[in-house]
Every structure is written in structure tokens, then in C-alpha cells.
Design a protein around this motif. Structure first.
Motif, mmCIF file in Angstrom:
data_model
loop_
_atom_site.group_PDB
_atom_site.id
_atom_site.type_symbol
_atom_site.label_atom_id
_atom_site.label_comp_id
_atom_site.label_asym_id
_atom_site.label_seq_id
_atom_site.Cartn_x
_atom_site.Cartn_y
_atom_site.Cartn_z
ATOM 1 N N VAL A 99 0.871 -1.174 0.000
ATOM 2 C CA VAL A 99 0.000 0.000 0.000
ATOM 3 C C VAL A 99 0.905 1.220 0.000
ATOM 4 N N SER A 100 0.638 2.163 -0.909
ATOM 5 C CA SER A 100 1.478 3.360 -1.044
ATOM 6 C C SER A 100 0.644 4.619 -0.862
ATOM 7 N N PRO A 101 0.362 4.963 0.405
ATOM 8 C CA PRO A 101 -0.398 6.187 0.632
ATOM 9 C C PRO A 101 0.467 7.419 0.435
ATOM 10 N N GLY A 102 -0.183 8.505 0.105
ATOM 11 C CA GLY A 102 0.497 9.801 0.148
ATOM 12 C C GLY A 102 0.345 10.335 1.564
ATOM 13 N N TRP A 103 0.101 11.622 1.682
ATOM 14 C CA TRP A 103 -0.086 12.195 3.012
ATOM 15 C C TRP A 103 -1.360 11.671 3.659
ATOM 16 N N ILE A 104 -1.284 11.390 4.945
ATOM 17 C CA ILE A 104 -2.456 11.018 5.740
ATOM 18 C C ILE A 104 -3.020 12.299 6.343
#
Length: 198
Positions: free
Chosen positions: A150-155
Motif C-alpha cells: 500500500v502506497s499512501p500519500g499524506w495522511i
């Protein structure tokens, strides 16, 4: 399923635990928790699987990397930055491949940003390395084991804690659903970017 969540006390880890708990037995692990693990200390990964035998899945939300200025970072600092997030997660996969039940699931954490970020070159190297590693290692794993990223950006919650506008991020609960989807589904070798069309 019995699911180990590494980094269970962090913003994202807590959200992943909440997303999985209604349907699974979740064992939280963190640097300071009762089930202790540190991606920069491989011996703690061995101890983790000895402490929690018979797991069906492991999710790693503990991975983080520093922002470092490319022009002034030392070789030692740069090498150290590869430790936990890249090499630590690779070490986790190698151990999980020996200990998870047949057909088990491993989900790692990478990252993505829509444009270059000041101090982000080390992070870009780590995230690119993780994506390539997952794609290839997923094809090598035995016993029907699945590996995804999983490659999220900013949370959103992280931005808010930094005093920035949370609108520019993705809520932790939404990102957590991506982890749950990979744990419970049949995907293999996927890099899932929450908030992007698939």
C-alpha cells in the motif's frame, strides 16, 4: 484470520486494527508494546513469529523514512535511511515466508507523492525499491503466500498534526480500507495507492 499488525500504535496502524478487528483476530505489535518489534532490529522479527505462531497475515504500518537534503546528507545517514522502511520490510517478508500459514498474506507500506518533494529523494528511492521488490518477490513466495504494497500519500491526520491543511491528505480510515482489501482479497504483487482509480 489471525492478523499481525506491526506499527499498531501509530495513526495508520490504529486505523488498520480498527478496520480488521470486526472480522479477524488482530495482534498488535510495536516498538514499545507488549508484542515488541523494531524493523531495524531483525532479531525482533524472529521473536515476533515465535511469540505469535500460526498467523495468517502480517501487515506492516511501521515504516517511515526521514526527509533529508540530498546535497548535504552523509553516506552514513543515507544508508541508515534505507534501514527500517526498505531493508526492514524486506527482512519481514523473508521471515513471514517461513512462518505464515499456507495461503497467507503480507502487506507492506510504501509511499507516493504527486510531485517531487524537498528532501524526498531518499524516500523516493525507498518507495521505488519497495515497489520493485514486492512485484518480484510476490512471484517467488512459496505455499500460495501473497505479497502486496500500500502506497499512501499524506495522511490527513498527519498533516493536521503538522499544522497543515488536512484536506490535502487521505483520511487514515480510508487508507486502512486498502490494507483490509489486500489482506482479505486475492491480489498478489499489487501496489495499491489509496484515493487513485484502479
Amino acid at each position: 484470520m489471525k492478523v499481525i499488525v506491526i506499527g499498531a500504535t501509530g495513526t495508520l496502524g490504529r486505523a488498520v486494527v480498527r478496520a480488521l478487528e470486526p472480522r479477524h483476530e488482530v495482534v498488535g505489535a510495536s516498538r514499545g508494546g507488549p508484542v515488541a518489534v523494531d524493523l531495524e532490529r531483525p532479531a525482533t522479527l524472529d521473536a515476533l513469529f515465535a511469540t505469535v505462531p500460526g498467523a495468517d497475515a502480517v501487515v506492516c504500518c511501521a515504516a517511515s523514512g526521514p526527509l533529508v537534503p540530498l546535497e548535504t546528507v552523509s553516506d552514513e545517514e543515507f544508508a541508515a535511511g534505507l534501514g527500517g522502511k526498505l531493508l526492514g520490510q524486506a527482512a519481514l517478508v523473508r521471515r513471514a515466508a517461513r512462518h505464515l500459514n499456507d495461503g497467507g498474506s503480507i502487506t507492506l507500506t510504501g509511499g507516493t507523492f504527486s510531485e517531487p518533494l524537498a528532501g524526498g529523494s531518499l524516500g523516493a528511492l525507498v518507495n521505488g525499491g519497495l515497489e520493485g521488490f514486492v512485484r518480484n518477490a510476490a512471484a517467488e513466495l512459496p505455499r500460495g503466500l501473497r505479497l502486496n504494497l500500500v502506497s499512501p500519500g499524506w495522511i490527513s491526520e498527519t498533516l493536521e498534526s503538522l499544522g497543515a491543511d488536512p484536506v490535502g491528505g487521505t483520511p487514515a480510515a480510508d487508507v486502512a480500507r486498502a490494507y483490509a482489501e489486500l489482506v482479505e482479497g486475492g491480489a498478489r504483487g499489487v501496489n495499491l495507492v489509496p484515493g487513485h482509480a484502479r
